[in-house]
Design a protein around this motif. Structure first.
Motif, PDB file in Angstrom:
ATOM      1  N   ASN A 101      11.786  -2.477   1.987  1.00 41.88           N
ATOM      2  CA  ASN A 101      12.443  -1.287   2.520  1.00 41.88           C
ATOM      3  C   ASN A 101      11.724   0.008   2.163  1.00 41.88           C
ATOM      4  O   ASN A 101      12.219   1.093   2.446  1.00 41.88           O
ATOM      5  N   ASN A 102      10.558  -0.119   1.529  1.00 44.66           N
ATOM      6  CA  ASN A 102       9.840   1.068   1.064  1.00 44.66           C
ATOM      7  C   ASN A 102       8.361   0.914   1.401  1.00 44.66           C
ATOM      8  O   ASN A 102       7.647   0.140   0.766  1.00 44.66           O
ATOM      9  N   SER A 103       7.887   1.679   2.379  1.00 37.44           N
ATOM     10  CA  SER A 103       6.496   1.578   2.818  1.00 37.44           C
ATOM     11  C   SER A 103       5.514   2.161   1.817  1.00 37.44           C
ATOM     12  O   SER A 103       4.298   2.009   1.977  1.00 37.44           O
ATOM     13  N   ASN A 104       6.012   2.821   0.764  1.00 37.80           N
ATOM     14  CA  ASN A 104       5.133   3.390  -0.268  1.00 37.80           C
ATOM     15  C   ASN A 104       5.041   2.506  -1.509  1.00 37.80           C
ATOM     16  O   ASN A 104       4.514   2.922  -2.535  1.00 37.80           O
ATOM     17  N   SER A 105       5.543   1.286  -1.410  1.00 38.08           N
ATOM     18  CA  SER A 105       5.627   0.421  -2.589  1.00 38.08           C
ATOM     19  C   SER A 105       4.414  -0.483  -2.779  1.00 38.08           C
ATOM     20  O   SER A 105       4.410  -1.335  -3.655  1.00 38.08           O
ATOM     21  N   GLU A 108       3.263   1.028   8.798  1.00 41.30           N
ATOM     22  CA  GLU A 108       3.677   2.235   8.104  1.00 41.30           C
ATOM     23  C   GLU A 108       3.582   3.452   9.020  1.00 41.30           C
ATOM     24  O   GLU A 108       4.422   4.360   8.958  1.00 41.30           O
ATOM     25  N   ASP A 121       8.185  -3.734  -1.741  1.00 44.62           N
ATOM     26  CA  ASP A 121       9.605  -3.523  -1.492  1.00 44.62           C
ATOM     27  C   ASP A 121       9.749  -3.426   0.020  1.00 44.62           C
ATOM     28  O   ASP A 121       9.289  -2.470   0.638  1.00 44.62           O
TER      29      ASP A 121
END
Length: 519
Positions: free
Chosen positions: A481-485, A71, A479
């Motif tokens: 494609n989403n490092s905040n998931s 991240e 997810d």
């Protein structure tokens, strides 16, 4: 370190009756071809089939870049991609680094084999030796293809898709044999091994010269056979092969000796320091490697190596260590952890500016270690993929502790083997001796001794032969494609189709009639 890329198309255009620019007419030309194939030129420092096993090294659960670090640095976790993203495997990655490398080597070996009986020359001993070497390498490269791209031979009675067996040098793709079955490919591998063994024995080629370890002999062949036999659960034959190798050559590097000026193979230790942003913490990474200058080439030459096949990483000095691999090193006086892994290397190489000293300190060691391995450079990673002395010791120990396939069970003998190996790997004798000879201890020692190189091989064979139930797992963003998931665990179940990596699209297009591996 330069990485040479090619696909099947590269060898379909080559002339099988020429060596360089000259027609193949005499034995000396074929001898030179074997040197050039196995002992790579053009300044490259990696052995035959170099990056052809790279995908299974990163697909294994030894390789994992923790999402917490990813991240921050924005790196792509190819370890996760290599087990989940077939599009990436078949197009972006494997085209360059996998099957093409092995097919090119096999093509050149077949050029030698097609010409060997017809060229001029009176040295029949050399003729037999060259032929035996080519057969040995051809068997080994086909085995590597099988481990990468086919399921284990014990599954479905060996009737899953194999890798054919390339024996000809025709110019078109139709000349490449069909995939056939796993059992077919394995039977052809053993045919080549048997013929090579007969030839080596006829000429008495059983003296191992580490200075010329890229040229094979019976000792090299038996090391290859021991690895293949173990994969197939042929424990009696694996033990016989490993015993033969160790009776002829059993050198072990003592990691307590960081440098030995008297060593003719020149052990180097390079130290480089890194000071993270906002602090004075210094991380030292030690790159421990050997190299030998032989005429115009550089060849990595480790005295423990028996078959000098090396995996070259295209990702520079970044090769993260999974938490489970880190946890296998239960004692921190294990010099393999000290010398071949370094903490926070990803931060040094890929994203130091994104971290404060406090953030670096907060990272636990099991999340942030990086493999440095055997390298000719502080900015690249090379893995010693070929069979070596420690592997032969561990094969012997496993066969003895199993006591299967007609082998007398002897855990005490297995324990002594492990202790003798660990004596050269630990600072403290008490730690080196603190191990039993049971099967789990042997398998864990294999993982510590040969990280990345044989883990994929071991997971496949242990699940297929022992019903071990090993689930290959890696952490990644929920997810992708989403490092905040958040973080989830992605897994491959035992014996799943994913353990046969997909055939690269480019290669599949050239291999008329070949079927893609099922998802």
């Amino acid at each position: 370190m330069p990485v040479m890329l090619f696909s099947c198309a590269d060898f379909l255009d080559e002339n099988p009756n020429r060596a360089g620019n000259d027609p193949i007419e005499d034995l000396e030309q074929l001898d030179n071809m074997m040197n050039e194939m196995a002992y790579q030129t053009k300044g490259s420092t990696w052995g035959p089939g170099a990056s052809a096993n790279f995908a299974n090294a990163i697909a294994s659960d030894d390789y994992e870049l923790h999402p917490e670090i990813q991240e921050k640095i924005g790196a792509q976790d190819v370890g996760l991609i290599s087990i989940l993203d077939r599009e990436y495997l078949t197009y972006q990655f494997s085209n360059s680094y996998e099957m093409g490398n092995l097919f090119k080597s096999i093509y050149h070996l077949n050029t030698v084999l097609v010409n060997i009986d017809n060229v001029n020359g009176n040295n029949e001993t050399l003729r037999k030796k060259i032929k035996a070497e080519a057969l040995s390498y051809r068997a080994y490269y086909h085995f590597n293809l099988l481990v990468n791209y086919s399921l284990h031979p014990a599954l479905n009675e060996g009737n899953n898709l194999g890798m054919g067996y390339r024996t000809d040098i025709s110019f078109d793709s139709e000349g490449i044999s069909s995939r056939n079955t796993v059992s077919y490919t394995m039977s052809k591998i053993y045919e080549d091994i048997s013929e090579a063994q007969i030839l080596f024995e006829e000429i008495g080629a059983d003296d191992f010269e580490v200075e010329y370890n890229w040229r094979l002999n019976k000792i090299s062949l038996m090391a290859i056979k021991a690895r293949i036999d173990l994969y197939n659960g042929k424990y009696s034959e694996a033990l016989t092969a490993a015993n033969y190798v160790l009776s002829k050559y059993n050198y072990l590097e003592d990691l307590n000796n960081d440098a030995n000026p008297g060593d003719p193979y020149y052990i180097y230790t390079s130290q480089h320091s890194y000071t993270p942003k906002g602090g004075s913490v210094e991380q030292i990474l030690n790159v421990h490697y050997t190299e030998m200058n032989k005429q115009v080439e550089l060849q990595m030459n480790n005295q423990e190596m028996i078959v000098p096949v090396i995996i070259s990483s295209p990702f520079g000095g970044n090769f993260p260590m999974s938490e489970s691999l880190y946890a296998s090193f239960d004692n921190k006086s294990d010099l393999r952890l000290v010398k071949f892994f370094t903490n926070n290397a990803y931060l040094k190489n890929a994203g130091a500016s994104n971290f404060t000293a406090a953030e670096i300190s907060a990272l636990s060691a099991e999340k942030s270690h990086n493999f440095q391995g055997v390298s000719n450079s502080t900015s690249s990673i090379s893995l010693l993929q070929g069979p070596n002395v420690p592997e032969m010791m561990l094969i012997k120990a496993e066969c003895l502790t199993r006591g299967e396939d007609g082998v007398t069970k002897d855990e005490a003998a297995a324990q002594l083997i492990l202790q003798s190996l660990r004596a050269k790997r630990f600072e403290l004798a008490s730690d080196a001796n603190n191990i039993s000879g049971n099967l789990q201890d042997v398998l864990t020692e294999r993982r510590r001794e040969r990280p990345y190189v044989i883990r994929w091989y071991d997971i496949k064979r242990l699940n297929a032969l022992d019903n071990a139930g090993i689930v290959l797992s890696k952490k990644y963003f929920t997810d992708r494609n989403n490092s905040n998931s958040g973080i989830s665990v992605y897994s491959i179940q035992p014996n799943a189709n994913a353990f046969a990596l997909p055939i690269p699209d480019e290669e599949l297009s050239l291999l008329n009639g070949w079927e893609q591996n099922p998802e």
